[in-house]
Design a protein around this motif. Structure first.
Motif, PDB file in Angstrom:
ATOM      1  N   SER A  86       0.949  -1.253  -0.234  1.00 23.93           N
ATOM      2  CA  SER A  86      -0.059  -0.052  -0.071  1.00 23.93           C
ATOM      3  C   SER A  86       0.859   1.244   0.015  1.00 23.93           C
ATOM      4  O   SER A  86       1.993   1.227   0.403  1.00 23.93           O
ATOM      5  CB  SER A  86      -1.042   0.034   1.285  1.00 23.93           C
ATOM      6  OG  SER A  86      -0.093   0.251   2.440  1.00 23.93           O
ATOM      7  N   PRO A  87       0.119   2.491  -0.545  1.00 25.24           N
ATOM      8  CA  PRO A  87       1.048   3.760  -0.520  1.00 25.24           C
ATOM      9  C   PRO A  87       1.313   4.269   0.633  1.00 25.24           C
ATOM     10  O   PRO A  87       1.265   5.647   0.745  1.00 25.24           O
ATOM     11  CB  PRO A  87       0.389   4.342  -1.611  1.00 25.24           C
ATOM     12  CG  PRO A  87      -1.014   3.967  -1.637  1.00 25.24           C
ATOM     13  CD  PRO A  87      -0.989   2.450  -1.055  1.00 25.24           C
ATOM     14  N   GLU A  88       1.194   3.801   1.786  1.00 21.73           N
ATOM     15  CA  GLU A  88       1.337   4.445   3.227  1.00 21.73           C
ATOM     16  C   GLU A  88       2.665   4.903   3.247  1.00 21.73           C
ATOM     17  O   GLU A  88       3.676   4.139   3.117  1.00 21.73           O
ATOM     18  CB  GLU A  88       1.150   3.201   4.174  1.00 21.73           C
ATOM     19  CG  GLU A  88       1.101   3.548   5.408  1.00 21.73           C
ATOM     20  CD  GLU A  88      -0.148   4.436   6.027  1.00 21.73           C
ATOM     21  OE1 GLU A  88       0.011   5.307   7.042  1.00 21.73           O
ATOM     22  OE2 GLU A  88      -1.258   4.002   5.535  1.00 21.73           O
ATOM     23  N   PRO A  89       2.869   6.042   3.487  1.00 22.85           N
ATOM     24  CA  PRO A  89       4.133   6.610   3.776  1.00 22.85           C
ATOM     25  C   PRO A  89       5.168   6.256   4.768  1.00 22.85           C
ATOM     26  O   PRO A  89       6.379   6.176   4.306  1.00 22.85           O
ATOM     27  CB  PRO A  89       3.755   8.146   4.272  1.00 22.85           C
ATOM     28  CG  PRO A  89       2.566   8.490   3.704  1.00 22.85           C
ATOM     29  CD  PRO A  89       1.607   7.167   3.674  1.00 22.85           C
ATOM     30  N   ALA A  90       4.632   5.672   5.800  1.00 25.57           N
ATOM     31  CA  ALA A  90       5.373   4.995   6.674  1.00 25.57           C
ATOM     32  C   ALA A  90       5.928   3.755   6.044  1.00 25.57           C
ATOM     33  O   ALA A  90       7.232   3.322   6.243  1.00 25.57           O
ATOM     34  CB  ALA A  90       4.540   4.586   8.007  1.00 25.57           C
ATOM     35  N   LEU A  91       5.248   2.917   5.656  1.00 23.36           N
ATOM     36  CA  LEU A  91       5.687   1.697   4.656  1.00 23.36           C
ATOM     37  C   LEU A  91       6.741   1.879   3.490  1.00 23.36           C
ATOM     38  O   LEU A  91       7.491   1.180   3.381  1.00 23.36           O
ATOM     39  CB  LEU A  91       4.454   0.955   4.272  1.00 23.36           C
ATOM     40  CG  LEU A  91       3.593   0.221   5.217  1.00 23.36           C
ATOM     41  CD1 LEU A  91       2.141  -0.334   4.630  1.00 23.36           C
ATOM     42  CD2 LEU A  91       4.091  -0.755   5.991  1.00 23.36           C
ATOM     43  N   ILE A  92       6.296   3.045   2.955  1.00 27.25           N
ATOM     44  CA  ILE A  92       7.149   3.306   1.676  1.00 27.25           C
ATOM     45  C   ILE A  92       8.530   3.646   2.420  1.00 27.25           C
ATOM     46  O   ILE A  92       9.862   3.627   1.857  1.00 27.25           O
ATOM     47  CB  ILE A  92       6.808   4.595   1.204  1.00 27.25           C
ATOM     48  CG1 ILE A  92       5.606   4.004  -0.134  1.00 27.25           C
ATOM     49  CG2 ILE A  92       7.744   5.195   0.174  1.00 27.25           C
ATOM     50  CD1 ILE A  92       4.681   5.223  -0.641  1.00 27.25           C
ATOM     51  N   ARG A  93       8.702   4.637   3.337  1.00 26.05           N
ATOM     52  CA  ARG A  93       9.921   4.996   4.134  1.00 26.05           C
ATOM     53  C   ARG A  93      10.657   3.779   4.654  1.00 26.05           C
ATOM     54  O   ARG A  93      11.941   3.573   4.531  1.00 26.05           O
ATOM     55  CB  ARG A  93       9.858   5.846   5.381  1.00 26.05           C
ATOM     56  CG  ARG A  93       9.728   7.447   4.920  1.00 26.05           C
ATOM     57  CD  ARG A  93       9.850   8.372   6.257  1.00 26.05           C
ATOM     58  NE  ARG A  93       8.746   8.471   6.837  1.00 26.05           N
ATOM     59  CZ  ARG A  93       7.421   8.831   6.611  1.00 26.05           C
ATOM     60  NH1 ARG A  93       7.441   9.762   5.409  1.00 26.05           N
ATOM     61  NH2 ARG A  93       6.284   8.916   7.061  1.00 26.05           N
ATOM     62  N   SER A  94       9.994   2.689   5.230  1.00 24.49           N
ATOM     63  CA  SER A  94      10.428   1.665   5.838  1.00 24.49           C
ATOM     64  C   SER A  94      11.202   0.808   4.619  1.00 24.49           C
ATOM     65  O   SER A  94      12.617   0.494   4.501  1.00 24.49           O
ATOM     66  CB  SER A  94       9.632   0.737   6.391  1.00 24.49           C
ATOM     67  OG  SER A  94      10.234  -0.459   6.862  1.00 24.49           O
ATOM     68  N   ALA A  95      10.529   0.506   3.464  1.00 31.31           N
ATOM     69  CA  ALA A  95      11.002  -0.041   2.221  1.00 31.31           C
ATOM     70  C   ALA A  95      12.162   0.700   1.738  1.00 31.31           C
ATOM     71  O   ALA A  95      13.190   0.051   0.928  1.00 31.31           O
ATOM     72  CB  ALA A  95       9.992  -0.184   1.446  1.00 31.31           C
ATOM     73  N   ALA A  96      12.182   2.225   1.358  1.00 35.58           N
ATOM     74  CA  ALA A  96      13.204   2.894   1.069  1.00 35.58           C
ATOM     75  C   ALA A  96      14.434   2.820   1.816  1.00 35.58           C
ATOM     76  O   ALA A  96      15.605   2.511   1.328  1.00 35.58           O
ATOM     77  CB  ALA A  96      12.779   4.139   1.155  1.00 35.58           C
ATOM     78  N   GLY A  97      14.285   2.481   3.208  1.00 38.50           N
ATOM     79  CA  GLY A  97      15.484   2.357   4.246  1.00 38.50           C
ATOM     80  C   GLY A  97      16.123   1.000   3.638  1.00 38.50           C
ATOM     81  O   GLY A  97      17.562   0.799   3.702  1.00 38.50           O
TER      82      GLY A  97
END
Length: 170
Positions: A86-97
């Protein structure tokens, strides 16, 4: 993935990288962020040590928000990234890290392999075998004519068709 991803560090006046999307330099480090589709807001992806790490973080966010049609910095890594469902900002930040760490480990392995290859290019046989002029002696040996061999057979000068020794002189 043997492709080398070395990047140039020349920046324009805004701090943006000339070749990589979604990243810019700030105080000697690299930051990544991405604009959410159809919104004016951005998702902060983090601050990273290298441009490649920040670019990998951007790639994961672009995949999560824009799908497979997104313009990526490192398309060869698509199968290696964990893209959030999902495009949830917290999930995206985690995957980006995670993507940034993956890129960091890839770059470290590339550096190790490059250093290892560079170290294997020269082997000093003279030192290993304690033969101080080995290469010079080998080169001189190539300049020496082969020894004359005395033969007992009665071949004439013109008959070389049944010659069995390359170095036999008559």
């Amino acid at each position: 993935m043997s492709t080398s991803y070395s990047t140039e560090t020349s920046l324009n006046t805004t701090g943006k990288h000339p070749n990589l999307h979604g990243i810019r330099s700030r105080n000697g480090k690299w930051v990544a962020e991405i604009r959410e589709p159809r919104k004016t807001s951005r998702i902060w992806l983090g601050t990273y040590l290298t441009a490649e790490m920040a670019a990998a973080a951007y790639d994961v966010a672009a995949l999560a928000l824009k799908g497979g049609d997104a313009a990526l910095n490192f398309p060869d890594f698509v199968g290696s990234y964990r893209v959030p469902e999902s495009p949830e900002p917290a999930l995206i930040r985690s995957a980006a890290g995670e993507a940034a760490e993956l890129m960091k480990s890839f770059m470290e392995r590339e550096d190790e392999q490059h250093t290892h290859v560079a170290n294997d290019e020269f082997i000093d046989e003279e030192a290993i075998f304690y033969m101080p002029n080995l290469l010079v002696d080998m080169a001189e040996g190539m300049l020496v004519s082969p020894p004359r061999q005395t033969t007992t057979d009665d071949r004439s000068f013109g008959d070389t068709s049944d010659c069995d020794n390359l170095w036999s002189y008559h």
